[in-house]
Design an enzyme around this catalytic site. Structure first.
Site, PDB file in Angstrom:
ATOM      1  N   GLY A 129       0.840  -1.190   0.000  1.00 29.19           N
ATOM      2  CA  GLY A 129       0.000   0.000   0.000  1.00 29.19           C
ATOM      3  C   GLY A 129       0.872   1.236   0.000  1.00 29.19           C
TER       4      GLY A 129
ATOM      5  CD  GLN B  98       3.603   5.858   2.689  1.00 20.80           C
ATOM      6  OE1 GLN B  98       2.613   5.312   2.234  1.00 20.80           O
ATOM      7  NE2 GLN B  98       4.639   5.185   3.136  1.00 20.80           N
TER       8      GLN B  98
ATOM      9  CB  CYS C  69       5.836   1.893   6.949  1.00 25.04           C
ATOM     10  SG  CYS C  69       5.246   3.424   6.218  1.00 25.04           S
ATOM     11  CG  LEU C  70       6.985   1.150   0.787  1.00 23.45           C
ATOM     12  CD1 LEU C  70       6.286   1.480  -0.528  1.00 23.45           C
ATOM     13  CD2 LEU C  70       8.155   0.198   0.544  1.00 23.45           C
TER      14      LEU C  70
ATOM     15  CG  HIS D 185       0.163   0.829   7.551  1.00 24.34           C
ATOM     16  ND1 HIS D 185       1.226   0.388   8.304  1.00 24.34           N
ATOM     17  CD2 HIS D 185       0.696   1.670   6.615  1.00 24.34           C
ATOM     18  CE1 HIS D 185       2.333   0.959   7.853  1.00 24.34           C
ATOM     19  NE2 HIS D 185       2.040   1.736   6.822  1.00 24.34           N
ATOM     20  CD  GLU D 186      -0.806   2.033   3.015  1.00 27.18           C
ATOM     21  OE1 GLU D 186      -0.425   3.210   2.835  1.00 27.18           O
ATOM     22  OE2 GLU D 186      -0.022   1.083   3.205  1.00 27.18           O
TER      23      GLU D 186
ATOM     24  CG  HIS E 149       0.784   6.664   5.733  1.00 21.54           C
ATOM     25  ND1 HIS E 149       2.009   7.033   6.223  1.00 21.54           N
ATOM     26  CD2 HIS E 149       0.883   5.336   5.457  1.00 21.54           C
ATOM     27  CE1 HIS E 149       2.817   5.978   6.245  1.00 21.54           C
ATOM     28  NE2 HIS E 149       2.162   4.931   5.790  1.00 21.54           N
TER      29      HIS E 149
HETATM   30 NI    NI Z   1       3.088   3.055   5.569  1.00 17.73          NI
END
Ligand code: NI
Length: 176
Positions: free
Chosen positions: A47, A52, A100-101, A142-143, A146
């Site tokens: 995701g 981000q 997480c990226l 999670h997404e 953000h």
């Molecule tokens: Ni993330």
């Protein structure tokens, strides 16, 4: 194909509350979504949220089409979710490992609601409403975090369970 740079934890943009999308089916929105998919694919993510890549708008994409990568986890249809809302369907939570990226190389054990309903819109403004559980519910929580400037370590009650992937894997193998 445009792979954008992913902001990392510590960048103040990741801590901001993003703004709702007000215009659908625009060229700018289409380009943003394409960049999100391209960046997510290039980095092997499940995701990605617009903040981000430095865009403070309430847009996330997610999907898991390779069940082999995450054994025991059902695939998740590729989804664009805009202006999302999440409602827990009961109070029960479970912990699971997340990465997480924006927090590369690390993992943490995070509590999330087990079952949720999520609503929002797709890129054309068509309504989306789903009831999901387990890993799918975890990814969406999670997404969407953000979009409110929250990274998963902020959801962790025990930071001893936050660490580098390699060290955690070694610790798991040695039974610690
Ligand atoms: Ni993330």
């Amino acid at each position: 194909m445009t792979e954008r740079r992913v902001l990392r934890m510590g960048d103040p943009v990741l801590g901001r509350v993003s703004a709702p999308v007000t215009a659908f089916s625009t060229e700018a929105l289409a380009r943003l979504i394409e960049d999100l998919w391209d960046t997510m694919a290039a980095l092997g993510g499940i995701g990605l949220a617009a903040p981000q890549i430095g865009v403070a708008q309430r847009v996330v994409v997610f999907g898991l089409d390779e069940p082999s990568r995450e054994p025991d986890i059902a695939p998740i249809a590729p989804t664009v979710l805009i202006n999302p809302t999440i409602t827990p369907l009961n109070g029960s939570m479970e912990t699971g490992w997340e990465g997480c990226l924006s927090v590369p190389g690390m993992r943490g054990l995070v509590p999330r609601y087990t079952r949720i309903r999520y609503c929002g819109a797709d890129e054309r403004g068509e309504a989306i409403e789903r009831e999901v559980e387990g890993y799918h519910a975890r990814v969406v929580q999670h997404e969407c975090d953000h979009l409110d400037g929250i990274l998963y370590p902020q959801r962790m009650p025990d930071l001893r369970l936050f660490g580098f992937e390699q060290e955690l894997a070694v610790a798991a193998l040695s039974g610690e």
